[in-house]
Design a protein around this motif. Structure first.
Motif, PDB file in Angstrom:
ATOM      1  N   ALA A  39      50.639  33.007  39.292  1.00 24.99           N
ATOM      2  CA  ALA A  39      50.278  34.355  39.124  1.00 24.99           C
ATOM      3  C   ALA A  39      49.412  34.846  39.963  1.00 24.99           C
ATOM      4  N   TYR A  40      49.613  36.126  40.366  1.00 20.66           N
ATOM      5  CA  TYR A  40      48.747  36.771  41.526  1.00 20.66           C
ATOM      6  C   TYR A  40      48.337  38.105  40.859  1.00 20.66           C
ATOM      7  N   GLY A  41      46.993  38.207  40.922  1.00 29.52           N
ATOM      8  CA  GLY A  41      46.413  39.771  40.065  1.00 29.52           C
ATOM      9  C   GLY A  41      46.223  40.641  41.654  1.00 29.52           C
ATOM     10  N   GLY A  43      44.297  39.401  44.029  1.00 30.30           N
ATOM     11  CA  GLY A  43      44.045  38.716  45.140  1.00 30.30           C
ATOM     12  C   GLY A  43      42.580  38.741  45.555  1.00 30.30           C
ATOM     13  N   LYS A  44      41.640  38.946  44.476  1.00 31.72           N
ATOM     14  CA  LYS A  44      40.234  38.926  44.969  1.00 31.72           C
ATOM     15  C   LYS A  44      39.510  37.710  44.966  1.00 31.72           C
ATOM     16  N   SER A  45      40.168  36.716  44.568  1.00 32.09           N
ATOM     17  CA  SER A  45      39.701  35.378  44.784  1.00 32.09           C
ATOM     18  C   SER A  45      39.718  35.069  46.197  1.00 32.09           C
ATOM     19  N   PRO A 102      32.670  41.342  36.630  1.00 30.84           N
ATOM     20  CA  PRO A 102      32.191  40.619  38.095  1.00 30.84           C
ATOM     21  C   PRO A 102      31.613  41.587  38.896  1.00 30.84           C
ATOM     22  N   GLY A 103      31.009  41.233  40.141  1.00 34.40           N
ATOM     23  CA  GLY A 103      30.574  41.987  40.981  1.00 34.40           C
ATOM     24  C   GLY A 103      31.437  43.025  41.841  1.00 34.40           C
ATOM     25  N   THR A 104      32.744  43.149  41.566  1.00 28.52           N
ATOM     26  CA  THR A 104      33.628  43.833  41.990  1.00 28.52           C
ATOM     27  C   THR A 104      34.454  44.077  40.609  1.00 28.52           C
ATOM     28  N   LEU A 106      37.378  45.664  40.851  1.00 27.26           N
ATOM     29  CA  LEU A 106      38.595  45.692  41.278  1.00 27.26           C
ATOM     30  C   LEU A 106      39.347  44.255  40.940  1.00 27.26           C
ATOM     31  N   VAL A 107      39.436  43.986  39.800  1.00 27.40           N
ATOM     32  CA  VAL A 107      39.989  42.732  39.563  1.00 27.40           C
ATOM     33  C   VAL A 107      40.893  42.918  38.344  1.00 27.40           C
ATOM     34  N   THR A 108      41.868  42.107  37.957  1.00 28.92           N
ATOM     35  CA  THR A 108      42.859  42.189  36.956  1.00 28.92           C
ATOM     36  C   THR A 108      42.246  41.748  35.697  1.00 28.92           C
ATOM     37  N   VAL A 109      42.883  42.078  34.335  1.00 23.50           N
ATOM     38  CA  VAL A 109      42.463  41.521  33.218  1.00 23.50           C
ATOM     39  C   VAL A 109      43.005  39.869  33.450  1.00 23.50           C
ATOM     40  N   ALA A 114      41.750  34.152  33.895  1.00 23.52           N
ATOM     41  CA  ALA A 114      41.865  32.919  34.741  1.00 23.52           C
ATOM     42  C   ALA A 114      40.808  32.178  35.398  1.00 23.52           C
ATOM     43  N   ASN A 115      39.704  33.013  35.616  1.00 28.76           N
ATOM     44  CA  ASN A 115      38.736  32.399  36.528  1.00 28.76           C
ATOM     45  C   ASN A 115      37.289  32.398  35.499  1.00 28.76           C
ATOM     46  N   ASP A 116      37.862  32.978  34.284  1.00 23.34           N
ATOM     47  CA  ASP A 116      36.684  33.237  33.394  1.00 23.34           C
ATOM     48  C   ASP A 116      35.212  33.857  34.029  1.00 23.34           C
ATOM     49  N   VAL A 117      35.413  35.057  34.353  1.00 24.85           N
ATOM     50  CA  VAL A 117      34.353  35.412  35.370  1.00 24.85           C
ATOM     51  C   VAL A 117      33.183  35.595  34.591  1.00 24.85           C
ATOM     52  N   HIS A 118      31.956  36.057  35.418  1.00 26.10           N
ATOM     53  CA  HIS A 118      30.775  36.158  35.072  1.00 26.10           C
ATOM     54  C   HIS A 118      30.317  37.384  35.661  1.00 26.10           C
ATOM     55  N   GLY A 167      50.375  28.733  32.334  1.00 25.58           N
ATOM     56  CA  GLY A 167      51.403  29.906  32.199  1.00 25.58           C
ATOM     57  C   GLY A 167      50.703  31.240  32.583  1.00 25.58           C
ATOM     58  N   LEU A 168      51.592  32.253  32.429  1.00 24.92           N
ATOM     59  CA  LEU A 168      51.460  33.366  32.858  1.00 24.92           C
ATOM     60  C   LEU A 168      50.922  34.354  31.579  1.00 24.92           C
ATOM     61  N   ILE A 169      49.599  34.916  31.808  1.00 26.56           N
ATOM     62  CA  ILE A 169      49.288  35.691  30.607  1.00 26.56           C
ATOM     63  C   ILE A 169      49.749  37.176  30.902  1.00 26.56           C
ATOM     64  N   VAL A 170      50.384  37.765  29.798  1.00 28.50           N
ATOM     65  CA  VAL A 170      51.181  38.924  30.016  1.00 28.50           C
ATOM     66  C   VAL A 170      50.205  40.034  29.376  1.00 28.50           C
ATOM     67  N   ASP A 295      38.093  47.251  51.715  1.00 29.18           N
ATOM     68  CA  ASP A 295      38.614  46.257  52.971  1.00 29.18           C
ATOM     69  C   ASP A 295      37.166  45.604  53.711  1.00 29.18           C
ATOM     70  N   TRP A 296      35.970  45.704  53.207  1.00 29.40           N
ATOM     71  CA  TRP A 296      35.004  45.139  53.885  1.00 29.40           C
ATOM     72  C   TRP A 296      34.983  43.903  54.359  1.00 29.40           C
ATOM     73  N   ASN A 297      35.721  43.094  53.715  1.00 31.54           N
ATOM     74  CA  ASN A 297      36.040  41.692  54.118  1.00 31.54           C
ATOM     75  C   ASN A 297      36.856  41.622  55.768  1.00 31.54           C
TER      76      ASN A 297
HETATM   77  C1  LIG Z   1      33.305  41.440  46.113  1.00 33.79           C
HETATM   78  C2  LIG Z   1      33.378  40.350  45.039  1.00 33.79           C
HETATM   79  C3  LIG Z   1      32.786  40.124  44.235  1.00 33.79           C
HETATM   80  C4  LIG Z   1      32.853  39.172  43.404  1.00 33.79           C
HETATM   81  N1  LIG Z   1      32.032  38.948  42.250  1.00 33.79           N
HETATM   82  C5  LIG Z   1      32.330  38.064  41.318  1.00 33.79           C
HETATM   83  C6  LIG Z   1      31.261  37.868  40.077  1.00 33.79           C
HETATM   84  O1  LIG Z   1      30.233  38.581  40.148  1.00 33.79           O
HETATM   85  N2  LIG Z   1      31.381  37.018  39.213  1.00 33.79           N
HETATM   86  C7  LIG Z   1      32.706  36.230  39.313  1.00 33.79           C
HETATM   87  O2  LIG Z   1      32.958  35.500  38.138  1.00 33.79           O
HETATM   88  N3  LIG Z   1      33.697  36.375  40.297  1.00 33.79           N
HETATM   89  C8  LIG Z   1      33.415  37.127  41.171  1.00 33.79           C
HETATM   90  N4  LIG Z   1      34.318  37.577  42.013  1.00 33.79           N
HETATM   91  C9  LIG Z   1      35.617  36.944  42.034  1.00 33.79           C
HETATM   92  C10 LIG Z   1      36.542  37.516  41.267  1.00 33.79           C
HETATM   93  O3  LIG Z   1      36.080  38.106  39.962  1.00 33.79           O
HETATM   94  C11 LIG Z   1      37.594  36.389  40.775  1.00 33.79           C
HETATM   95  O4  LIG Z   1      38.299  35.834  41.583  1.00 33.79           O
HETATM   96  C12 LIG Z   1      38.848  37.194  39.906  1.00 33.79           C
HETATM   97  O5  LIG Z   1      39.475  36.176  39.388  1.00 33.79           O
HETATM   98  C13 LIG Z   1      39.795  37.955  40.760  1.00 33.79           C
HETATM   99  O6  LIG Z   1      41.055  38.589  39.953  1.00 33.79           O
HETATM  100  P1  LIG Z   1      42.254  39.054  40.627  1.00 33.79           P
HETATM  101  O7  LIG Z   1      42.806  40.129  39.602  1.00 33.79           O
HETATM  102  O8  LIG Z   1      42.049  39.578  41.948  1.00 33.79           O
HETATM  103  O9  LIG Z   1      43.031  37.744  40.606  1.00 33.79           O
HETATM  104  P2  LIG Z   1      43.561  36.928  41.587  1.00 33.79           P
HETATM  105  O10 LIG Z   1      42.466  36.564  42.802  1.00 33.79           O
HETATM  106  O11 LIG Z   1      44.682  37.388  42.363  1.00 33.79           O
HETATM  107  O12 LIG Z   1      43.918  35.452  41.032  1.00 33.79           O
HETATM  108  C14 LIG Z   1      42.817  34.576  40.346  1.00 33.79           C
HETATM  109  C15 LIG Z   1      43.358  33.669  39.411  1.00 33.79           C
HETATM  110  O13 LIG Z   1      43.884  34.178  38.178  1.00 33.79           O
HETATM  111  C16 LIG Z   1      45.034  33.598  38.234  1.00 33.79           C
HETATM  112  N5  LIG Z   1      45.758  34.826  37.527  1.00 33.79           N
HETATM  113  C17 LIG Z   1      45.628  36.060  38.000  1.00 33.79           C
HETATM  114  N6  LIG Z   1      46.623  36.863  37.131  1.00 33.79           N
HETATM  115  C18 LIG Z   1      46.998  36.224  36.003  1.00 33.79           C
HETATM  116  C19 LIG Z   1      47.884  36.154  35.054  1.00 33.79           C
HETATM  117  N7  LIG Z   1      48.182  37.299  34.487  1.00 33.79           N
HETATM  118  N8  LIG Z   1      47.815  35.236  34.157  1.00 33.79           N
HETATM  119  C20 LIG Z   1      47.465  33.913  34.626  1.00 33.79           C
HETATM  120  N9  LIG Z   1      46.999  33.419  35.644  1.00 33.79           N
HETATM  121  C21 LIG Z   1      46.410  34.783  36.413  1.00 33.79           C
HETATM  122  C22 LIG Z   1      45.751  33.272  39.513  1.00 33.79           C
HETATM  123  O14 LIG Z   1      46.494  32.413  39.417  1.00 33.79           O
HETATM  124  C23 LIG Z   1      44.554  32.703  40.185  1.00 33.79           C
HETATM  125  O15 LIG Z   1      44.300  31.448  39.865  1.00 33.79           O
HETATM  126  C24 LIG Z   1      34.083  38.500  43.198  1.00 33.79           C
HETATM  127  C25 LIG Z   1      35.125  38.831  43.984  1.00 33.79           C
HETATM  128  C26 LIG Z   1      35.005  39.834  45.069  1.00 33.79           C
HETATM  129  C27 LIG Z   1      35.945  40.009  46.039  1.00 33.79           C
END
Ligand SMILES: Cc1cc2nc3c(=O)[nH]c(=O)nc-3n(C[C@H](O)[C@H](O)[C@H](O)COP(=O)(O)OP(=O)(O)OC[C@H]3O[C@@H](n4cnc5c(N)ncnc54)[C@H](O)[C@@H]3O)c2cc1C
Length: 431
Positions: A39-41, A43-45, A102-104, A106-109, A114-118, A167-170, A295-297
């Motif tokens: 799965a790709y959300g 791409g903020k990883s 998280p610190g952005t 602009l990420v998906t649920v 999937a990263n159990d963000v903080h 699996g894919l979280i819907v 796009d600061w990256n």
């Molecule tokens: C500027 C910046 C600041 C950040 N700060 C923090 C922070 O403070 N704390 C923190 O914890 N993280 C932080 N992050 C990291 C970011 O929160 C994680 O990488 C987050 O998972 C990205 O979400 P995404 O939707 O872009 O997923 P992606 O990067 O596209 O995917 C991340 C992972 O989730 C999986 N995934 C995505 N969607 C699904 C789905 N529907 N079902 C199953 N799996 C899925 C992907 O396979 C992948 O393994 C930061 C990132 C950036 C760019």
């Protein structure tokens, strides 16, 4: 096939991208796949967690619908491609807020689960997964499974922080928390040395919800930094207008380099240390300052950049952080985005979740030939301190380090979906 990069822009390999648009057709789509995918959300990883070169990416951007909201209980059911910023902007005016962002924004649920963000309030509310009540997961064989803390809890614990490999979280059901509005009272305090940082953290965690520090890693043993803390303003008001800027092009070389780093850091420190006293601020610029420049990256040029985020237990926090900063200083490398924060004692819901009680250090480094030596030294310190690295930010950790620092790997493997595989899972888990 089209090129896909993650946030670190270290590669742009071709991927077979399949856009998911209808949650009822995801099972059929996954069963149709010829080969494994991930799965790709958004791409903020930073590294390869959501990459699968020459293979399938199921992009969830089209799964962006809110399904139901219980206004009395603050329960939101939504599709996995919904962006956290959209939830916040819709819900905060209605008196509810996501507990963890998280610190952005602009990420998906799905990516947040999937990263159990903080977030900056980890010491108060723990990680994102703690607030998920239900998930709908589709496996690559088409099976659809509902799980949560009280329904198939083992699969749920593997999926939270499970890097998309179960699996894919819907869709997900999230517990929101009451919000008094968009305003925070915030304070920035300059500090010198790690002892002062730890003292400020201990003091602030008692009654400040959000805490985070920027450090100047070019400042040597007399480390200087800015400790930022904020909490909900009870009767805040003010004005805030979103200013959208964008890094318009990728410069031929990194603009963050040995020449620019010291003046950059000195300027940032000088400007921000002058902000004395408690101010009322809107939550967006305080909690997600980087989101104001899209796009600061690209600043890091065509070769991209690495982020190195570690956590070490509290008892090792002082020496391990000091040793890492010394190693960075000695290597001549530096980081502009250098962030230090303490994690609280909240347990995480996921088998592979990153946080543990202690201190986390996150640093960005432009891609250069000398980095592997520095990273090897930092890895040794983290390992000796009993810490670990954050997969969401990683593109290079050796498999041996991952295995040595991830105690639940065997338990996790039992829940893997054989049809889910990423560049990261092959690098760190062998498949
Ligand atoms: C500027 C910046 C600041 C950040 N700060 C923090 C922070 O403070 N704390 C923190 O914890 N993280 C932080 N992050 C990291 C970011 O929160 C994680 O990488 C987050 O998972 C990205 O979400 P995404 O939707 O872009 O997923 P992606 O990067 O596209 O995917 C991340 C992972 O989730 C999986 N995934 C995505 N969607 C699904 C789905 N529907 N079902 C199953 N799996 C899925 C992907 O396979 C992948 O393994 C930061 C990132 C950036 C760019």
């Amino acid at each position: 096939m089209r090129p896909v990069s993650s946030w670190g822009r270290l590669s742009a390999d071709p991927h077979h991208v399949i856009e998911l648009l209808d949650r009822d057709k995801v099972a059929a789509e996954l069963m149709r796949a010829n080969g494994s995918g991930i799965a790709y959300g958004l791409g903020k990883s930073y590294g390869d967690a959501s990459l699968n070169p020459k293979g399938i990416l199921w992009s969830t951007g089209g799964l962006d619908r809110l399904i139901a909201f219980d206004d009395g209980a603050g329960r939101l059911r939504c599709e996995a491609g919904v962006v956290l910023r959209d939830i916040q902007r819709l819900m905060i005016p209605r008196g509810w807020s996501l507990p963890v962002v998280p610190g952005t924004q602009l990420v998906t649920v799905g990516g947040a689960i999937a990263n159990d963000v903080h977030g900056k309030n980890h010491h108060v509310v723990g990680t994102f997964g703690e607030h998920v009540r239900r998930l709908r997961l589709v496996r690559s064989d088409g099976e659809t499974i509902e799980c949560g803390p009280d329904a198939k809890p083992e699969l749920f614990a593997a999926t939270v922080g499970g890097l998309g490999l179960t699996g894919l979280i819907v869709e997900a059901e999230l517990q929101l928390r009451p919000s008094a509005g968009p305003w925070l009272e915030a304070e920035t305090l300059a500090f010198a040395g790690l002892d002062e940082f730890f003292a400020l953290s201990d003091e602030s965690e008692i009654d400040w919800e959000h805490t985070v520090s920027w450090i100047d890693c070019t400042s040597g043993p007399a480390l200087r930094g800015l400790f930022m803390r904020a909490r909900q303003a009870v009767a805040g008001s003010g004005t805030w207008h979103e200013r959208r800027r964008r890094m318009p092009f990728t410069p031929p070389v990194s603009l963050v380099n040995r020449l620019s780093l010291r003046p950059f850091n000195a300027l940032y420190y000088a400007v921000n240390r002058r902000r004395r006293g408690v101010r009322t601020v809107h939550y967006e610029p305080f909690l997600y300052p980087l989101d104001s420049v899209l796009d600061w990256n690209r600043l890091y040029g065509p070769s991209g950049f690495f982020q190195y985020q570690s956590v070490v237990p509290k008892k090792a926090g002082l020496w391990a952080t000091r040793d890492m900063l010394e190693a960075i200083q000695r290597s001549g490398q530096g980081s502009f985005l250098a962030v230090l924060k303490t994690f609280g004692h909240c347990a995480s819901a996921g088998l592979l979740s990153f946080p543990l009680p202690g201190v986390t250090l996150a640093l960005d480094f432009r891609n250069s030939r000398t980095l592997p030596r520095l990273f090897a030294r930092l890895d040794d310190i983290v390992r000796e301190a009993g810490g670990r690295l954050y997969p969401a930010k990683d593109a290079r950790m050796p498999r041996a380090l991952y295995e040595a620092t991830t105690p639940n790997l065997a338990a996790f493997a039992r829940h893997r979906d054989p049809g889910m595989s990423s560049a990261m899972s092959r690098r760190l888990m062998g498949s």
